[in-house]
Design a protein around this motif. Structure first.
Motif, PDB file in Angstrom:
ATOM      1  N   ALA A 212       0.820  -1.210   0.000  1.00  0.00           N
ATOM      2  CA  ALA A 212       0.000   0.000   0.000  1.00  0.00           C
ATOM      3  C   ALA A 212       0.852   1.257   0.000  1.00  0.00           C
ATOM      4  O   ALA A 212       0.619   2.190  -0.787  1.00  0.00           O
ATOM      5  CB  ALA A 212      -0.932  -0.007   1.207  1.00  0.00           C
ATOM      6  N   VAL A 213       1.858   1.309   0.867  1.00  0.00           N
ATOM      7  CA  VAL A 213       2.703   2.500   0.936  1.00  0.00           C
ATOM      8  C   VAL A 213       3.584   2.610  -0.301  1.00  0.00           C
ATOM      9  O   VAL A 213       3.803   3.714  -0.820  1.00  0.00           O
ATOM     10  CB  VAL A 213       3.551   2.486   2.222  1.00  0.00           C
ATOM     11  N   ALA A 214       4.073   1.481  -0.808  1.00  0.00           N
ATOM     12  CA  ALA A 214       4.896   1.509  -2.022  1.00  0.00           C
ATOM     13  C   ALA A 214       4.092   1.993  -3.220  1.00  0.00           C
ATOM     14  O   ALA A 214       4.587   2.783  -4.039  1.00  0.00           O
ATOM     15  CB  ALA A 214       5.466   0.122  -2.300  1.00  0.00           C
ATOM     16  N   ALA A 215       2.854   1.526  -3.353  1.00  0.00           N
ATOM     17  CA  ALA A 215       2.001   1.955  -4.464  1.00  0.00           C
ATOM     18  C   ALA A 215       1.714   3.450  -4.369  1.00  0.00           C
ATOM     19  O   ALA A 215       1.697   4.165  -5.381  1.00  0.00           O
ATOM     20  CB  ALA A 215       0.700   1.164  -4.472  1.00  0.00           C
ATOM     21  N   LEU A 216       1.489   3.932  -3.146  1.00  0.00           N
ATOM     22  CA  LEU A 216       1.242   5.357  -2.947  1.00  0.00           C
ATOM     23  C   LEU A 216       2.474   6.175  -3.328  1.00  0.00           C
ATOM     24  O   LEU A 216       2.366   7.198  -4.025  1.00  0.00           O
ATOM     25  CB  LEU A 216       0.878   5.610  -1.481  1.00  0.00           C
ATOM     26  N   ALA A 217       3.647   5.722  -2.895  1.00  0.00           N
ATOM     27  CA  ALA A 217       4.885   6.420  -3.233  1.00  0.00           C
ATOM     28  C   ALA A 217       5.125   6.439  -4.733  1.00  0.00           C
ATOM     29  O   ALA A 217       5.534   7.460  -5.304  1.00  0.00           O
ATOM     30  CB  ALA A 217       6.069   5.765  -2.519  1.00  0.00           C
ATOM     31  N   ALA A 218       4.849   5.305  -5.394  1.00  0.00           N
ATOM     32  CA  ALA A 218       5.046   5.226  -6.838  1.00  0.00           C
ATOM     33  C   ALA A 218       4.125   6.194  -7.569  1.00  0.00           C
ATOM     34  O   ALA A 218       4.546   6.885  -8.519  1.00  0.00           O
ATOM     35  CB  ALA A 218       4.811   3.798  -7.310  1.00  0.00           C
ATOM     36  N   ARG A 219       2.885   6.254  -7.148  1.00  0.00           N
ATOM     37  CA  ARG A 219       1.931   7.159  -7.807  1.00  0.00           C
ATOM     38  C   ARG A 219       2.329   8.618  -7.613  1.00  0.00           C
ATOM     39  O   ARG A 219       2.350   9.404  -8.567  1.00  0.00           O
ATOM     40  CB  ARG A 219       0.529   6.921  -7.252  1.00  0.00           C
ATOM     41  N   LEU A 220       2.667   8.980  -6.381  1.00  0.00           N
ATOM     42  CA  LEU A 220       3.014  10.362  -6.100  1.00  0.00           C
ATOM     43  C   LEU A 220       4.329  10.763  -6.762  1.00  0.00           C
ATOM     44  O   LEU A 220       4.484  11.913  -7.211  1.00  0.00           O
ATOM     45  CB  LEU A 220       3.096  10.583  -4.590  1.00  0.00           C
ATOM     46  N   ALA A 221       5.273   9.835  -6.830  1.00  0.00           N
ATOM     47  CA  ALA A 221       6.542  10.130  -7.500  1.00  0.00           C
ATOM     48  C   ALA A 221       6.307  10.429  -8.979  1.00  0.00           C
ATOM     49  O   ALA A 221       6.930  11.333  -9.558  1.00  0.00           O
ATOM     50  CB  ALA A 221       7.508   8.965  -7.345  1.00  0.00           C
ATOM     51  N   GLY A 222       5.398   9.669  -9.602  1.00  0.00           N
ATOM     52  CA  GLY A 222       5.063   9.912 -11.005  1.00  0.00           C
ATOM     53  C   GLY A 222       4.369  11.243 -11.198  1.00  0.00           C
ATOM     54  O   GLY A 222       4.662  11.983 -12.150  1.00  0.00           O
ATOM     55  N   GLU A 223       3.456  11.563 -10.302  1.00  0.00           N
ATOM     56  CA  GLU A 223       2.700  12.818 -10.418  1.00  0.00           C
ATOM     57  C   GLU A 223       3.572  14.044 -10.216  1.00  0.00           C
ATOM     58  O   GLU A 223       3.366  15.083 -10.867  1.00  0.00           O
ATOM     59  CB  GLU A 223       1.557  12.825  -9.394  1.00  0.00           C
ATOM     60  N   HIS A 224       4.559  13.942  -9.319  1.00  0.00           N
ATOM     61  CA  HIS A 224       5.361  15.107  -8.962  1.00  0.00           C
ATOM     62  C   HIS A 224       6.774  15.076  -9.540  1.00  0.00           C
ATOM     63  O   HIS A 224       7.564  15.992  -9.277  1.00  0.00           O
ATOM     64  CB  HIS A 224       5.436  15.237  -7.444  1.00  0.00           C
ATOM     65  N   GLY A 225       7.083  14.039 -10.293  1.00  0.00           N
ATOM     66  CA  GLY A 225       8.407  13.961 -10.910  1.00  0.00           C
ATOM     67  C   GLY A 225       9.535  13.817  -9.905  1.00  0.00           C
ATOM     68  O   GLY A 225      10.643  14.331 -10.110  1.00  0.00           O
ATOM     69  N   VAL A 226       9.279  13.103  -8.827  1.00  0.00           N
ATOM     70  CA  VAL A 226      10.285  12.922  -7.784  1.00  0.00           C
ATOM     71  C   VAL A 226      11.101  11.661  -8.045  1.00  0.00           C
ATOM     72  O   VAL A 226      10.571  10.649  -8.515  1.00  0.00           O
ATOM     73  CB  VAL A 226       9.616  12.854  -6.400  1.00  0.00           C
ATOM     74  N   GLY A 227      12.398  11.692  -7.725  1.00  0.00           N
ATOM     75  CA  GLY A 227      13.275  10.552  -7.945  1.00  0.00           C
ATOM     76  C   GLY A 227      14.130  10.773  -9.183  1.00  0.00           C
ATOM     77  O   GLY A 227      14.038  11.802  -9.861  1.00  0.00           O
ATOM     78  N   ARG A 228      14.952   9.813  -9.483  1.00  0.00           N
ATOM     79  CA  ARG A 228      15.785   9.908 -10.667  1.00  0.00           C
ATOM     80  C   ARG A 228      15.672   8.635 -11.489  1.00  0.00           C
ATOM     81  O   ARG A 228      15.596   7.526 -10.942  1.00  0.00           O
ATOM     82  CB  ARG A 228      17.237  10.182 -10.300  1.00  0.00           C
ATOM     83  N   ASP A 229      15.650   8.774 -12.791  1.00  0.00           N
ATOM     84  CA  ASP A 229      15.547   7.636 -13.698  1.00  0.00           C
ATOM     85  C   ASP A 229      16.938   7.128 -14.014  1.00  0.00           C
ATOM     86  O   ASP A 229      17.840   7.884 -14.386  1.00  0.00           O
ATOM     87  CB  ASP A 229      14.834   8.040 -14.986  1.00  0.00           C
ATOM     88  N   VAL A 230      17.098   5.818 -13.860  1.00  0.00           N
ATOM     89  CA  VAL A 230      18.404   5.177 -14.052  1.00  0.00           C
ATOM     90  C   VAL A 230      18.243   4.030 -15.036  1.00  0.00           C
ATOM     91  O   VAL A 230      17.295   3.237 -14.914  1.00  0.00           O
ATOM     92  CB  VAL A 230      18.947   4.644 -12.707  1.00  0.00           C
ATOM     93  N   PRO A 231      19.149   3.918 -16.020  1.00  0.00           N
ATOM     94  CA  PRO A 231      19.087   2.770 -16.930  1.00  0.00           C
ATOM     95  C   PRO A 231      19.216   1.464 -16.144  1.00  0.00           C
ATOM     96  O   PRO A 231      20.068   1.332 -15.256  1.00  0.00           O
ATOM     97  CB  PRO A 231      20.299   2.980 -17.847  1.00  0.00           C
ATOM     98  N   LEU A 232      18.375   0.508 -16.462  1.00  0.00           N
ATOM     99  CA  LEU A 232      18.353  -0.751 -15.708  1.00  0.00           C
ATOM    100  C   LEU A 232      19.699  -1.441 -15.763  1.00  0.00           C
ATOM    101  O   LEU A 232      20.119  -2.101 -14.809  1.00  0.00           O
ATOM    102  CB  LEU A 232      17.253  -1.665 -16.262  1.00  0.00           C
ATOM    103  N   GLY A 233      20.406  -1.290 -16.839  1.00  0.00           N
ATOM    104  CA  GLY A 233      21.706  -1.936 -16.983  1.00  0.00           C
ATOM    105  C   GLY A 233      22.740  -1.424 -16.032  1.00  0.00           C
ATOM    106  O   GLY A 233      23.775  -2.051 -15.808  1.00  0.00           O
ATOM    107  N   ASP A 234      22.497  -0.251 -15.437  1.00  0.00           N
ATOM    108  CA  ASP A 234      23.476   0.306 -14.490  1.00  0.00           C
ATOM    109  C   ASP A 234      23.374  -0.319 -13.103  1.00  0.00           C
ATOM    110  O   ASP A 234      24.199  -0.037 -12.245  1.00  0.00           O
ATOM    111  CB  ASP A 234      23.262   1.820 -14.362  1.00  0.00           C
ATOM    112  N   TRP A 235      22.329  -1.141 -12.894  1.00  0.00           N
ATOM    113  CA  TRP A 235      22.129  -1.720 -11.570  1.00  0.00           C
ATOM    114  C   TRP A 235      22.539  -3.175 -11.558  1.00  0.00           C
ATOM    115  O   TRP A 235      22.263  -3.915 -12.459  1.00  0.00           O
ATOM    116  CB  TRP A 235      20.657  -1.583 -11.148  1.00  0.00           C
TER     117      TRP A 235
END
Length: 329
Positions: A306-329
């Motif tokens: 529940a909290v992860a889904a909420l964080a994911a939705r809000l991060a998308g709405e507000h542009g929070v976080g950084r996008d990283v190529p999957l290959g870098d992980w």
């Protein structure tokens, strides 16, 4: 590309009030059959006194599911290291694609556990409760108290911890947050007049005895999530008018119920019901001012989802976080 959130991102996105609302809704949904919650994986490392938990869940109809790893290494405090840690992977529910990594060092666990404690207190504690006791001085003790303040008009708080220095730091930290706290010399002194008692420790033995609690008190126990942990005298569960674990199966294996069953003091069939059923309204919460109520919280996977889904939705709405190529992980 995957979106990566750190603890600062999560803290900005998800308020305690939002976490409480999300967890309450998830608990009710689980009671109605709207959740997928496979059994968790737990591992204890005796050499380090550390523990590892892996939990995953999915709320039916949600766009994502979550898998979390959380750790607790309690000797780390002596080394100047973080006691708890963890991260959560958020996947697309239709394709299984990894969409987000919440690399928060365990903050999501702190939030969802505190939120569940607040939901339990809101359903089971006296509506006008003003006096609380906190047994434990760690991070979760802090979060539990802050969450409780969202659902009850608490005016007096007493804390007890094994180390006076840690209790003093707890008091200073809570003062900064605007919450005055008194320090008790013993656990018994801390709980004797409390209407709400929170236990948030890694104790391997009972810290609270049955005869210490005030009439009509509510107890939220969150520390016992592995078989070797115990915070409550099992007779407290027997004396409770309503003993409410988040999961009967989990509590019978690793919660306070586990010890009451081993002692032959309680049977599974005598448990009032699970927190999910009280959250959905299928079972009543507190019905009398003088009844003792106990919530035994081992931690449900659906809370993480529940909290992860909420964080994911809000991060998308507000542009929070950084996008990283999957290959870098």
């Amino acid at each position: 590309m995957i979106r990566v959130l750190d603890s600062d991102d999560l803290r900005r996105l998800v308020s305690m009030a939002d976490a409480i609302a999300g967890v309450r809704e998830a608990l009710a949904a689980a009671d109605r059959g709207g959740a997928v919650m496979p059994a968790p994986f737990g591992m204890y490392l005796p050499d380090a006194g550390g523990e590892v938990h892996v939990k995953g869940a999915y709320l039916t109809g949600a766009p994502v599911f979550a898998v979390k790893i959380a750790t607790g290494f309690y000797r780390n405090a002596e080394l100047g290291l973080a006691v708890t840690g963890g991260m959560t992977m958020v996947h697309d529910a239709m394709t299984g694609t990894l969409r987000m990594l919440i690399a928060d060092g365990g903050l999501l666990t702190e939030l969802r556990t505190a939120a569940a404690g607040a939901v339990a207190a809101d359903l089971l504690a006296r509506p006008g409760a003003r006096a609380a006791a906190v047994i434990g001085t760690g991070g979760q003790a802090r979060y539990q108290l802050l969450a409780l303040l969202k659902v009850r008009p608490i005016e007096r708080v007493t804390v007890w911890g094994r180390r006076r220095q840690a209790a003093e730091q707890f008091r200073r930290d809570m003062a900064v947050a605007g919450v005055p706290v008194c320090i008790a010399a013993t656990a018994r002194e801390a709980v004797q007049d409390a209407e709400v008692v929170i236990t948030a420790t890694s104790s391997p033995e009972p810290l609270i005895e049955a005869g210490w609690l005030a009439r009509g008190a509510h107890v939220t126990a969150v520390g016992s999530d592995m078989p070797h942990k115990q915070e409550l005298d099992p007779r407290i569960l027997v004396a409770a008018g309503k003993y409410v674990p988040d999961s009967i199966d989990a509590a019978a294996t690793s919660g306070e119920l586990h010890h009451a069953l081993e002692a032959g003091l309680l049977e599974v069939g005598s448990v009032y019901g699970e927190l999910t059923a009280v959250a959905s309204g299928r079972l009543a919460g507190r019905t009398a001012g003088d009844e003792l109520t106990v919530a035994d919280l081992t931690g449900l996977r659906i809370q993480d989802a529940a909290v992860a889904a909420l964080a994911a939705r809000l991060a998308g709405e507000h542009g929070v976080g950084r996008d990283v190529p999957l290959g870098d992980w």
